[in-house]
Design an enzyme around this catalytic site. Structure first.
Site, short mmCIF file in Angstrom:
data_model
loop_
_atom_site.label_atom_id
_atom_site.label_comp_id
_atom_site.label_asym_id
_atom_site.label_seq_id
_atom_site.Cartn_x
_atom_site.Cartn_y
_atom_site.Cartn_z
N LEU A 218 10.85 -0.97 2.75
CA LEU A 218 11.05 0.48 2.81
C LEU A 218 9.79 1.28 2.48
CD1 LEU A 218 14.64 0.71 1.31
CD2 LEU A 218 13.94 0.53 3.70
N CYS A 219 8.64 0.61 2.36
CA CYS A 219 7.38 1.32 2.12
C CYS A 219 6.91 2.01 3.39
CB CYS A 219 6.30 0.36 1.65
SG CYS A 219 6.45 -0.05 -0.07
N HIS A 220 6.39 3.22 3.22
CA HIS A 220 5.82 3.96 4.34
C HIS A 220 4.44 3.42 4.67
CE1 HIS A 220 8.78 6.81 2.78
NE2 HIS A 220 8.84 7.28 4.01
N GLU B 116 1.29 -0.29 -3.17
CA GLU B 116 0.04 -0.85 -2.65
C GLU B 116 -0.80 -1.43 -3.77
OE1 GLU B 116 1.66 1.76 0.53
OE2 GLU B 116 1.51 1.93 -1.65
N ASP C 48 -4.51 -20.08 -5.13
CA ASP C 48 -4.80 -20.96 -4.00
C ASP C 48 -6.20 -21.57 -4.12
OD1 ASP C 48 -4.25 -22.17 -1.41
OD2 ASP C 48 -5.75 -20.76 -0.65
#
Length: 163
Positions: free
Chosen positions: A82-84, A119, A133
């Site tokens: 639901l992030c813009h 973000e 990693d």
């Protein structure tokens, strides 16, 4: 299903029927908005030593994690439903090796109608994943911890800082 919340009124990400939706921010004012998030990757002493000495077999783990964090911030709307999708004007990711692991901080900046907290959180999380990693051959027990927003600025609520 009700969308009312006693503490704030209405769940903004639910429509009248209770279905998830992306909030319409088109009527909000554009403002400069920033968010800073932090996190930590707990590592073994052998892994901390390898990072400090530049002896990570896969290469420069901190540089890879920094770039991954920046890329992660840019991909947030692809990862968080639901992030813009918004224009990011700056993303800064720093990594500091400590005796217990690596402290990660990310600051994201935009001039838009919605904030950049997600973000910043995504940048920290993806940087941590990339770091793991890069060092997993040295420390398969590495742990990402304490990912959180430290500060946000802009928008209707102005400045918020973690106490």
């Amino acid at each position: 299903m009700t969308t009312e919340r006693p503490d704030e009124g209405v769940f903004t990400h639910l429509d009248e029927s209770g279905a998830a939706r992306m909030v319409d921010v088109s009527a909000k004012d554009v403002s400069v908005r920033t968010a800073t998030a932090t996190g930590f990757v707990r590592l073994s002493q052998a892994c901390v030593n390898a990072l400090r000495q530049g002896d990570v077999p896969k290469g420069d783990a901190l540089a890879v994690a920094r770039i991954a964090g920046i890329q992660g911030a840019k991909k947030t709307p692809d990862l968080v439903p639901l992030c813009h999708p918004i224009a990011l004007h700056a993303v800064s990711v720093t990594l500091e090796v400590t005796d217990e692991g690596v402290a990660i901080a990310a600051t994201v900046r935009t001039a838009d109608r919605t904030g950049v907290e997600m973000e910043a959180l995504t940048a920290v999380s993806v940087a941590g994943l990339a770091l793991i990693d890069m060092v997993k051959a040295i420390d398969p027990g590495a742990v990402i911890t304490d990912v959180r927003v430290e500060e946000k600025t802009g928008g209707k609520t102005g400045v918020w800082r973690r106490a």
